[in-house]
Design a protein around this motif. Sequence first.
Motif, PDB file in Angstrom:
ATOM      1  N   ALA A 153       0.820  -1.216   0.000  1.00 35.99           N
ATOM      2  CA  ALA A 153       0.000   0.000   0.000  1.00 35.99           C
ATOM      3  C   ALA A 153       0.853   1.266   0.000  1.00 35.99           C
ATOM      4  O   ALA A 153       0.319   2.379  -0.065  1.00 35.99           O
ATOM      5  N   GLY A 154       2.177   1.105   0.085  1.00 35.14           N
ATOM      6  CA  GLY A 154       3.072   2.258   0.010  1.00 35.14           C
ATOM      7  C   GLY A 154       3.347   2.940   1.328  1.00 35.14           C
ATOM      8  O   GLY A 154       3.925   4.034   1.364  1.00 35.14           O
ATOM      9  N   GLU A 155       2.977   2.293   2.445  1.00 32.44           N
ATOM     10  CA  GLU A 155       3.136   2.938   3.747  1.00 32.44           C
ATOM     11  C   GLU A 155       4.588   3.282   4.065  1.00 32.44           C
ATOM     12  O   GLU A 155       4.864   4.263   4.759  1.00 32.44           O
ATOM     13  N   PHE A 156       5.514   2.492   3.534  1.00 30.83           N
ATOM     14  CA  PHE A 156       6.918   2.683   3.900  1.00 30.83           C
ATOM     15  C   PHE A 156       7.756   3.270   2.765  1.00 30.83           C
ATOM     16  O   PHE A 156       8.985   3.209   2.801  1.00 30.83           O
ATOM     17  N   ASN A 157       7.110   3.835   1.769  1.00 33.52           N
ATOM     18  CA  ASN A 157       7.837   4.336   0.602  1.00 33.52           C
ATOM     19  C   ASN A 157       8.876   5.393   0.958  1.00 33.52           C
ATOM     20  O   ASN A 157       9.912   5.502   0.293  1.00 33.52           O
ATOM     21  N   ASN A 158       8.596   6.185   1.975  1.00 36.32           N
ATOM     22  CA  ASN A 158       9.520   7.268   2.336  1.00 36.32           C
ATOM     23  C   ASN A 158      10.440   6.895   3.501  1.00 36.32           C
ATOM     24  O   ASN A 158      11.142   7.761   4.030  1.00 36.32           O
ATOM     25  N   TYR A 159      10.441   5.626   3.893  1.00 38.04           N
ATOM     26  CA  TYR A 159      11.310   5.178   4.987  1.00 38.04           C
ATOM     27  C   TYR A 159      12.717   4.902   4.443  1.00 38.04           C
ATOM     28  O   TYR A 159      12.884   4.424   3.315  1.00 38.04           O
ATOM     29  N   THR A 160      13.694   5.180   5.276  1.00 34.42           N
ATOM     30  CA  THR A 160      15.035   4.678   4.971  1.00 34.42           C
ATOM     31  C   THR A 160      15.053   3.172   5.224  1.00 34.42           C
ATOM     32  O   THR A 160      14.142   2.623   5.857  1.00 34.42           O
TER      33      THR A 160
END
Length: 231
Positions: A153-160
């Motif tokens: 769902a893209g929840e972690f797309n901006n996580y390192t």
Amino acid sequence: MMKRLKRTVILMTVFSLLVSLLTACGKTKTKRYQAYIESLITANYLGISDEYIQTTGANEADAEAMYLQNATRLSRNLESYYGLEINTDTELAPRMEELSKKIYSKTKFNVGRAYQDNNIYFVDINIQPIDILNQTHDDVTGYVEDFNKRVAAGEFNNYTKEEYEHEFAKGIIEILENAADNMQYKDAEQVTVRIIESDTSFYIGNEDFQKLDSKVIATTDEAKSSDSDAK
């Protein structure tokens, strides 16, 4: 970046085994060897070393180092088993080590009195293997499936990468911590170890200690299989 559980069998390889000196001269061999095995188990898994120090002549620092080495070993094995990458995580790496101590603190065992057979002394130990791997199997599988849905769902797309690994590992650790509060066990198993004697010392061999160590935490059919299990 979906998660897959490697979930290879946890290997309980013993790093070292301290030789016990004959310091408990006031006891018969049957009692002395029984006390030695009891103290060896409590020092390695429960972190209680007073009797071990008295029985073996080890110093407090060495006994503490042996216990911490054992806890670290379990911590690293659990990280490998679940595919966690938290070696540099200042929050979760210490938390996993504390969890490992907590798991080992639940060790249940009973040591029989030493007995002689053909001039060789043996000791029987009954151990109830800790079943936390199987106990948490369904919860971990459900958590991984849900985590992968969050990934999709893209929840972690901006996580390192570090943040992503932290988030995943935190959920696994929480499941294990909750299980450790209500530990389940397999049926007791018996391990027989041989006491190796010399004129000045006695101890058990590394192979016997590995045999004993392998019974403390149970492995499972699920644990042995699942390169095919999604994580």
